[in-house]
Design an enzyme around this catalytic site. Structure first.
Site, mmCIF file in Angstrom:
data_model
loop_
_atom_site.group_PDB
_atom_site.id
_atom_site.type_symbol
_atom_site.label_atom_id
_atom_site.label_comp_id
_atom_site.label_asym_id
_atom_site.label_seq_id
_atom_site.Cartn_x
_atom_site.Cartn_y
_atom_site.Cartn_z
ATOM 1 N N CYS A 56 41.297 -7.878 1.182
ATOM 2 C CA CYS A 56 42.261 -5.791 1.131
ATOM 3 C C CYS A 56 43.738 -5.754 1.076
ATOM 4 O O CYS A 56 44.178 -7.376 1.557
ATOM 5 C CB CYS A 56 42.412 -5.360 2.682
ATOM 6 S SG CYS A 56 43.258 -3.298 1.809
ATOM 7 N N TYR A 92 43.312 2.381 -8.519
ATOM 8 C CA TYR A 92 43.575 0.827 -7.587
ATOM 9 C C TYR A 92 41.720 1.286 -7.157
ATOM 10 O O TYR A 92 40.582 0.599 -6.875
ATOM 11 C CB TYR A 92 43.436 1.922 -5.882
ATOM 12 C CG TYR A 92 42.889 1.333 -4.854
ATOM 13 C CD1 TYR A 92 43.511 0.074 -4.467
ATOM 14 C CD2 TYR A 92 41.896 2.300 -3.951
ATOM 15 C CE1 TYR A 92 42.766 -0.473 -3.158
ATOM 16 C CE2 TYR A 92 41.464 2.265 -2.850
ATOM 17 C CZ TYR A 92 41.900 0.632 -2.276
ATOM 18 O OH TYR A 92 41.251 0.232 -0.929
ATOM 19 N N GLU A 95 42.853 -7.944 -5.463
ATOM 20 C CA GLU A 95 43.649 -7.267 -4.981
ATOM 21 C C GLU A 95 44.632 -8.315 -4.293
ATOM 22 O O GLU A 95 44.376 -9.022 -3.768
ATOM 23 C CB GLU A 95 43.097 -6.267 -4.088
ATOM 24 C CG GLU A 95 42.568 -5.450 -4.079
ATOM 25 C CD GLU A 95 41.694 -4.590 -2.854
ATOM 26 O OE1 GLU A 95 42.903 -4.411 -1.969
ATOM 27 O OE2 GLU A 95 41.769 -3.706 -3.047
ATOM 28 N N ASP A 143 34.469 -7.016 3.808
ATOM 29 C CA ASP A 143 35.324 -6.363 2.239
ATOM 30 C C ASP A 143 34.031 -7.528 1.400
ATOM 31 O O ASP A 143 34.828 -8.284 1.349
ATOM 32 C CB ASP A 143 36.496 -6.269 2.409
ATOM 33 C CG ASP A 143 37.117 -5.807 3.517
ATOM 34 O OD1 ASP A 143 36.809 -4.639 3.709
ATOM 35 O OD2 ASP A 143 38.619 -5.688 3.432
ATOM 36 N N TYR A 167 38.700 -9.027 -3.767
ATOM 37 C CA TYR A 167 38.233 -9.693 -2.320
ATOM 38 C C TYR A 167 38.839 -10.977 -2.433
ATOM 39 O O TYR A 167 38.693 -11.765 -1.171
ATOM 40 C CB TYR A 167 37.396 -8.574 -1.142
ATOM 41 C CG TYR A 167 37.628 -7.226 -0.955
ATOM 42 C CD1 TYR A 167 38.710 -6.773 -0.650
ATOM 43 C CD2 TYR A 167 36.527 -6.667 -1.148
ATOM 44 C CE1 TYR A 167 38.722 -5.275 -0.575
ATOM 45 C CE2 TYR A 167 36.129 -4.806 -0.904
ATOM 46 C CZ TYR A 167 37.680 -4.544 -0.943
ATOM 47 O OH TYR A 167 37.980 -2.913 -0.637
ATOM 48 N N CYS A 227 43.136 -3.767 8.844
ATOM 49 C CA CYS A 227 43.405 -4.350 8.407
ATOM 50 C C CYS A 227 42.360 -5.656 8.928
ATOM 51 O O CYS A 227 41.507 -6.257 9.646
ATOM 52 C CB CYS A 227 44.916 -5.396 8.968
ATOM 53 S SG CYS A 227 45.195 -7.057 8.923
ATOM 54 N N CYS A 230 46.268 -25.468 8.502
ATOM 55 C CA CYS A 230 46.394 -26.339 7.448
ATOM 56 C C CYS A 230 48.224 -27.712 7.338
ATOM 57 O O CYS A 230 49.255 -27.089 7.443
ATOM 58 C CB CYS A 230 47.145 -24.967 6.150
ATOM 59 S SG CYS A 230 47.486 -25.855 4.889
#
Length: 218
Positions: A55, A86, A98, A133, A138, A201, A210
């Site tokens: 998202c 959208y 997105e 999602d 996504y 969220c 990383c």
């Protein structure tokens, strides 16, 4: 494993994608947090890159307060339909992800630092989904502005893959490609989590750090 909603986890054929429209949708307001333009042309000398992390509300929120980031914007990239809405993107028939457009100052931050935040802020192993999602919109993606960015993104993916494998996680499914057209999302989606602090969220990382600027090790 693909189950309910499997059709939304497959890219539509280009010839079956929605036709879209000729009129471009451009933002009508400045950045809700930074107070700056969302348009690349208004930031000469700055670099830009596009990240898909699920998202775009949470993805944009992840980047706008980072040192060296000049502006961010939510939008759509990597698909077929020109100037999609959208609703169309969420329908799974435009091919778009997105994404968040990140405009940054290369003198104040590095692409490697932005890529580190990208990898660690979501799960790049899930294919056409991010947590609950589900759908092509996504998917994890990096769309590079030029071949130099592309090479850096591919190198960072190789480094992170080694880290994931050492942690016993699956391979990276992130789409990494040169950017095609980027389409701005509607005004209500721009800096959504600043306007709605209690808004949804769905981002969640793997918990694997990383490495930055290191050659991959086996």
């Amino acid at each position: 494993m693909i189950g309910i909603g499997a059709w939304k986890q497959r890219m539509p054929p280009r010839d079956e994608a929605l036709p879209g429209r000729e009129q471009a949708l451009l933002p009508t307001r400045t950045h809700h947090v930074l107070g700056r333009s969302l348009l690349v042309a208004d930031h000469p000398g700055m670099a830009r890159i596009w990240f898909g992390m699920g998202c775009f509300w949470g993805a944009e929120h992840t980047f706008w307060n980072l040192p060296g980031v000049v502006s961010t914007a939510a939008g759509y990239a990597g698909g077929y339909t020109p100037n999609p809405s959208y609703r169309e993107v969420c329908g799974g028939m435009t091919g778009h992800a997105e994404v968040v457009q990140v405009i940054y100052d290369p003198a104040r931050t590095s692409l490697d630092e932005l890529l580190k935040v990208f990898w660690e802020s979501h799960d790049p192993t899930q294919g056409m989904r991010q947590g609950n999602d589900v759908g092509t919109q996504y998917r994890s993606a990096i769309y590079a502005a030029d071949v130099t960015q592309l090479a850096a993104a591919e190198a960072s993916a190789r480094r992170y893959l080694v880290a994931l494998e050492h942690a016993g996680l699956e391979g990276i499914t992130t789409e990494i490609a040169l950017a095609g057209p980027f389409y701005y999302a509607e005004d209500e989606h721009q800096q959504y989590l600043s306007k709605h602090p209690d808004g949804y969220c769905g981002l969640g990382g793997t918990g694997v750090s990383c490495p930055v600027g290191l050659a991959p090790k086996s």
